[in-house]
Design a protein around this motif. Structure first.
Motif, PDB file in Angstrom:
ATOM      1  N   TYR A 154      45.104  47.630  23.378  1.00  0.00           N
ATOM      2  CA  TYR A 154      44.204  46.791  23.979  1.00  0.00           C
ATOM      3  C   TYR A 154      44.955  45.283  24.111  1.00  0.00           C
ATOM      4  O   TYR A 154      44.886  44.554  25.153  1.00  0.00           O
ATOM      5  CB  TYR A 154      42.893  46.408  23.316  1.00  0.00           C
ATOM      6  CG  TYR A 154      42.019  47.609  23.434  1.00  0.00           C
ATOM      7  CD1 TYR A 154      41.080  47.971  24.650  1.00  0.00           C
ATOM      8  CD2 TYR A 154      41.920  48.471  22.526  1.00  0.00           C
ATOM      9  CE1 TYR A 154      40.403  49.058  24.662  1.00  0.00           C
ATOM     10  CE2 TYR A 154      41.157  49.642  22.640  1.00  0.00           C
ATOM     11  CZ  TYR A 154      40.274  49.955  23.643  1.00  0.00           C
ATOM     12  OH  TYR A 154      39.405  50.697  23.579  1.00  0.00           O
ATOM     13  N   PHE A 155      45.667  45.036  22.888  1.00  0.00           N
ATOM     14  CA  PHE A 155      46.423  43.742  22.966  1.00  0.00           C
ATOM     15  C   PHE A 155      47.577  43.922  24.103  1.00  0.00           C
ATOM     16  O   PHE A 155      47.974  42.945  24.721  1.00  0.00           O
ATOM     17  CB  PHE A 155      46.908  43.643  21.710  1.00  0.00           C
ATOM     18  CG  PHE A 155      45.649  43.043  20.841  1.00  0.00           C
ATOM     19  CD1 PHE A 155      44.736  42.094  21.352  1.00  0.00           C
ATOM     20  CD2 PHE A 155      45.553  43.728  19.556  1.00  0.00           C
ATOM     21  CE1 PHE A 155      43.865  41.775  20.461  1.00  0.00           C
ATOM     22  CE2 PHE A 155      44.496  43.327  18.552  1.00  0.00           C
ATOM     23  CZ  PHE A 155      43.434  42.161  19.364  1.00  0.00           C
ATOM     24  N   LEU A 156      48.260  44.961  24.129  1.00  0.00           N
ATOM     25  CA  LEU A 156      49.285  45.175  25.041  1.00  0.00           C
ATOM     26  C   LEU A 156      48.840  44.947  26.619  1.00  0.00           C
ATOM     27  O   LEU A 156      49.373  44.555  27.222  1.00  0.00           O
ATOM     28  CB  LEU A 156      50.021  46.505  24.771  1.00  0.00           C
ATOM     29  CG  LEU A 156      50.850  46.840  23.580  1.00  0.00           C
ATOM     30  CD1 LEU A 156      51.304  48.186  23.645  1.00  0.00           C
ATOM     31  CD2 LEU A 156      51.996  46.032  23.507  1.00  0.00           C
ATOM     32  N   LEU A 157      47.699  45.598  26.723  1.00  0.00           N
ATOM     33  CA  LEU A 157      46.822  45.446  28.088  1.00  0.00           C
ATOM     34  C   LEU A 157      46.829  43.805  28.294  1.00  0.00           C
ATOM     35  O   LEU A 157      46.731  43.511  29.286  1.00  0.00           O
ATOM     36  CB  LEU A 157      45.854  46.188  28.195  1.00  0.00           C
ATOM     37  CG  LEU A 157      44.715  46.150  29.286  1.00  0.00           C
ATOM     38  CD1 LEU A 157      45.684  46.364  30.640  1.00  0.00           C
ATOM     39  CD2 LEU A 157      43.648  47.123  29.250  1.00  0.00           C
ATOM     40  N   LEU A 158      46.218  43.162  27.290  1.00  0.00           N
ATOM     41  CA  LEU A 158      45.682  41.808  27.386  1.00  0.00           C
ATOM     42  C   LEU A 158      46.902  41.051  27.690  1.00  0.00           C
ATOM     43  O   LEU A 158      46.905  39.823  28.491  1.00  0.00           O
ATOM     44  CB  LEU A 158      45.262  41.257  25.984  1.00  0.00           C
ATOM     45  CG  LEU A 158      44.922  39.881  25.781  1.00  0.00           C
ATOM     46  CD1 LEU A 158      43.700  39.386  26.671  1.00  0.00           C
ATOM     47  CD2 LEU A 158      44.552  39.595  24.459  1.00  0.00           C
ATOM     48  N   LEU A 159      48.171  41.284  27.325  1.00  0.00           N
ATOM     49  CA  LEU A 159      49.439  40.632  27.407  1.00  0.00           C
ATOM     50  C   LEU A 159      49.933  40.835  28.682  1.00  0.00           C
ATOM     51  O   LEU A 159      51.108  40.337  29.166  1.00  0.00           O
ATOM     52  CB  LEU A 159      50.289  40.740  26.436  1.00  0.00           C
ATOM     53  CG  LEU A 159      50.093  39.986  25.031  1.00  0.00           C
ATOM     54  CD1 LEU A 159      50.944  40.121  23.839  1.00  0.00           C
ATOM     55  CD2 LEU A 159      49.530  38.475  25.048  1.00  0.00           C
ATOM     56  N   SER A 160      49.690  42.026  29.344  1.00  0.00           N
ATOM     57  CA  SER A 160      50.137  42.332  30.611  1.00  0.00           C
ATOM     58  C   SER A 160      49.546  41.649  31.836  1.00  0.00           C
ATOM     59  O   SER A 160      48.519  41.188  31.734  1.00  0.00           O
ATOM     60  CB  SER A 160      49.821  43.941  30.889  1.00  0.00           C
ATOM     61  OG  SER A 160      50.234  44.764  30.021  1.00  0.00           O
ATOM     62  N   VAL A 161      50.463  41.257  32.841  1.00  0.00           N
ATOM     63  CA  VAL A 161      50.051  40.568  33.837  1.00  0.00           C
ATOM     64  C   VAL A 161      49.599  41.360  35.093  1.00  0.00           C
ATOM     65  O   VAL A 161      50.235  42.424  35.490  1.00  0.00           O
ATOM     66  CB  VAL A 161      51.380  39.370  34.389  1.00  0.00           C
ATOM     67  CG1 VAL A 161      50.985  38.599  35.502  1.00  0.00           C
ATOM     68  CG2 VAL A 161      51.537  38.711  33.222  1.00  0.00           C
ATOM     69  N   ASN A 162      48.514  41.156  35.508  1.00  0.00           N
ATOM     70  CA  ASN A 162      47.832  41.665  36.697  1.00  0.00           C
ATOM     71  C   ASN A 162      47.970  40.853  37.864  1.00  0.00           C
ATOM     72  O   ASN A 162      47.122  39.920  38.226  1.00  0.00           O
ATOM     73  CB  ASN A 162      46.594  42.128  36.480  1.00  0.00           C
ATOM     74  CG  ASN A 162      45.665  42.864  37.578  1.00  0.00           C
ATOM     75  OD1 ASN A 162      46.376  43.527  38.442  1.00  0.00           O
ATOM     76  ND2 ASN A 162      44.559  43.246  37.390  1.00  0.00           N
ATOM     77  N   LEU A 163      49.098  41.320  38.790  1.00  0.00           N
ATOM     78  CA  LEU A 163      48.978  40.386  39.950  1.00  0.00           C
ATOM     79  C   LEU A 163      48.642  41.133  41.253  1.00  0.00           C
ATOM     80  O   LEU A 163      49.045  40.821  42.468  1.00  0.00           O
ATOM     81  CB  LEU A 163      50.423  40.033  40.185  1.00  0.00           C
ATOM     82  CG  LEU A 163      51.123  39.354  39.144  1.00  0.00           C
ATOM     83  CD1 LEU A 163      52.509  38.824  39.418  1.00  0.00           C
ATOM     84  CD2 LEU A 163      50.408  37.863  39.069  1.00  0.00           C
ATOM     85  N   THR A 164      47.928  42.386  40.955  1.00  0.00           N
ATOM     86  CA  THR A 164      47.546  43.406  42.048  1.00  0.00           C
ATOM     87  C   THR A 164      46.183  42.631  42.766  1.00  0.00           C
ATOM     88  O   THR A 164      45.587  41.817  41.862  1.00  0.00           O
ATOM     89  CB  THR A 164      47.510  44.580  41.619  1.00  0.00           C
ATOM     90  OG1 THR A 164      46.272  44.680  40.598  1.00  0.00           O
ATOM     91  CG2 THR A 164      48.621  45.311  40.915  1.00  0.00           C
ATOM     92  N   LYS A 165      45.838  43.192  43.824  1.00  0.00           N
ATOM     93  CA  LYS A 165      44.415  42.796  44.479  1.00  0.00           C
ATOM     94  C   LYS A 165      43.227  43.488  43.480  1.00  0.00           C
ATOM     95  O   LYS A 165      42.392  42.806  43.575  1.00  0.00           O
ATOM     96  CB  LYS A 165      44.478  43.167  45.783  1.00  0.00           C
ATOM     97  CG  LYS A 165      45.368  42.557  46.743  1.00  0.00           C
ATOM     98  CD  LYS A 165      45.365  43.006  48.301  1.00  0.00           C
ATOM     99  CE  LYS A 165      46.242  42.160  49.121  1.00  0.00           C
ATOM    100  NZ  LYS A 165      46.149  42.794  50.563  1.00  0.00           N
ATOM    101  N   ILE A 166      43.513  44.603  43.100  1.00  0.00           N
ATOM    102  CA  ILE A 166      42.610  45.363  42.137  1.00  0.00           C
ATOM    103  C   ILE A 166      42.372  44.543  40.902  1.00  0.00           C
ATOM    104  O   ILE A 166      43.497  44.796  40.218  1.00  0.00           O
ATOM    105  CB  ILE A 166      42.562  46.728  42.247  1.00  0.00           C
ATOM    106  CG1 ILE A 166      42.612  47.403  43.561  1.00  0.00           C
ATOM    107  CG2 ILE A 166      41.934  47.331  41.186  1.00  0.00           C
ATOM    108  CD1 ILE A 166      43.039  48.705  43.772  1.00  0.00           C
ATOM    109  N   PRO A 167      41.331  44.078  40.354  1.00  0.00           N
ATOM    110  CA  PRO A 167      41.559  43.282  39.115  1.00  0.00           C
ATOM    111  C   PRO A 167      41.450  44.577  37.867  1.00  0.00           C
ATOM    112  O   PRO A 167      40.339  44.509  37.191  1.00  0.00           O
ATOM    113  CB  PRO A 167      40.141  42.438  39.030  1.00  0.00           C
ATOM    114  CG  PRO A 167      39.359  43.291  40.089  1.00  0.00           C
ATOM    115  CD  PRO A 167      39.994  43.918  41.086  1.00  0.00           C
ATOM    116  N   TYR A 168      42.373  45.092  37.799  1.00  0.00           N
ATOM    117  CA  TYR A 168      42.307  46.419  36.787  1.00  0.00           C
ATOM    118  C   TYR A 168      41.828  45.704  35.482  1.00  0.00           C
ATOM    119  O   TYR A 168      40.830  46.337  34.725  1.00  0.00           O
ATOM    120  CB  TYR A 168      43.750  46.969  36.392  1.00  0.00           C
ATOM    121  CG  TYR A 168      44.080  47.717  37.904  1.00  0.00           C
ATOM    122  CD1 TYR A 168      43.618  48.888  38.020  1.00  0.00           C
ATOM    123  CD2 TYR A 168      45.129  47.085  38.667  1.00  0.00           C
ATOM    124  CE1 TYR A 168      43.897  49.558  39.233  1.00  0.00           C
ATOM    125  CE2 TYR A 168      45.546  47.901  39.562  1.00  0.00           C
ATOM    126  CZ  TYR A 168      45.019  49.169  40.136  1.00  0.00           C
ATOM    127  OH  TYR A 168      45.445  49.863  40.955  1.00  0.00           O
TER     128      TYR A 168
END
Length: 380
Positions: free
Chosen positions: A346-360
């Protein structure tokens, strides 16, 4: 007029303030409501294993008929991290395994001044502060990214955060070191990167796979100056492991019980879910397991969408995915176990940057937040 730096600082301050308020409210809820003002309730102490010699049975919240949980083991070690009392070893289920995770109980002993009455409060305090630190470091991690200034508050949606807080285990403390090492790696502070991941390994030895993630990322990204420091960082965990070997402690490292043939634990988990019936407990198990699976998948999706930004996260996620694939039903059988063991996903996901149109990330952490709320309300 506020400039951008002042706005960023203000947003970070607000995030830390919000996190602090939420943590204080939840800790108070657990302490006063769930545990009836008994601090030992945070460590899920069972009646089957011998009690630590530093605990008074009459003043201890004991769950009858239960073997207890990992927090009980950490508490026993925090009372006596140098194993001066022979009864301390008797109170541990697997002494050689438990003693490898020394940093959390040792720091608790030092900050608690060796006082058995104070140490449990210090341990709960460490976990509470760890949550706030994770929010603060995440703010720093994203300081130059075009993302929401309140991204770090997703920390409060992670179910494992509140499970660890309620069970007195070391996972949050180790996650602080992991996130700090990732922050330092990103901004090329090579010495601190190695120091923090080394401390993380002394807190929870499974972070060795994140050491390998940092090592591999350093090779791929040609950060060759980082590699010697990472190798130096291995020295303290190795020396501690060698030292434990000389102590001739009873017990074993439970790799055989926790891992097995690839995907068999996952298959058995789904069989258990499908045959478990339409009751609340089983539905919650299914919900939490699916949220974890989606977290694994989302990290890879975000990497595919913008590869240059996210290299360290998918490498770490790949190692955790491999560990997940080999996990037995011993780990995957109960949401408290896999939510803790794989909390760093979950923390790896937290630190991932989401620049897509879908707010994954927003969608997934919103779903996680529902799980967190259900746990806080319904767990006992």
């Amino acid at each position: 007029m506020f400039n951008s730096k002042k706005i960023d600082f203000l947003a970070a301050l607000i995030n830390v303030l919000i996190a602090s308020i939420v943590v204080i409210v939840v800790v108070s809820y657990f302490y006063f409501v769930k545990f009836d003002s008994n601090i030992t309730g945070f460590f899920r102490i069972g009646s089957i294993l011998p009690l630590s010699p530093f605990l008074v049975p009459e003043n201890t919240l004991i769950y009858q008929g239960e073997i207890g949980y990992d927090g009980q083991q950490f508490l026993s070690l925090a009372f006596d991290p140098f194993l001066n009392n022979a009864e301390t070893i008797n109170s541990l289920d697997h002494p050689i395994y438990r003693y490898r995770r020394i940093l959390y109980p040792l720091v608790s002993y030092v900050l608690g001044l060796g006082n058995p009455g104070l140490i449990p409060y210090v341990m709960v305090g460490i976990n509470a502060v760890s949550i706030i630190l994770i929010v603060a470091i995440t703010n720093l991690y994203f300081k130059f990214d075009n993302v929401s200034k309140f991204q770090s508050l997703f920390t409060l949606c992670i179910p494992g955060v509140w499970m660890v807080l309620s069970l007195g285990t070391a996972d949050l403390f180790s996650s602080v070191f992991l996130i700090a090492s990732f922050y330092c790696y990103r901004y090329e502070n090579y010495k601190l990167t190695a120091l923090f991941i080394s401390l993380g390994c002394l807190t929870r030895e499974t972070l060795l796979i994140m050491w390998f993630a940092l090592f591999l990322a350093s090779l791929i990204q040609k950060r060759f100056k980082q590699i010697p420091y990472l190798l130096y960082g291995l020295i303290p965990p190795i020396l501690w492991t060698v030292y434990i070997g000389f102590l001739d402690l009873p017990g074993k490292v439970r790799v055989k019980d926790n891992f097995g043939l690839p995907f068999m634990g996952i298959i058995n988990k789904f069989i258990n879910i499908l045959t478990g019936g339409l009751n609340g407990r089983n539905l919650f198990e299914a919900y939490m397991f699916i949220i974890l699976l989606l977290s694994f998948a989302t990290i890879f999706i975000l990497y595919i969408k913008h590869r240059k930004i996210n290299l360290l996260m998918p490498i770490g996620n790949g190692f955790y995915s491999l560990m997940f694939a080999f996990s037995s039903i011993t780990i995957l059988g109960y949401y408290l176990d896999y939510s803790r063991v794989f909390i760093d996903v979950y923390f790896l996901l937290l630190l991932s940057v989401n620049l897509t149109k879908i707010p994954y990330k927003t969608l997934l952490f919103s779903g996680s937040g529902i799980g967190s709320l259900a746990f806080l309300i319904l767990h006992s």
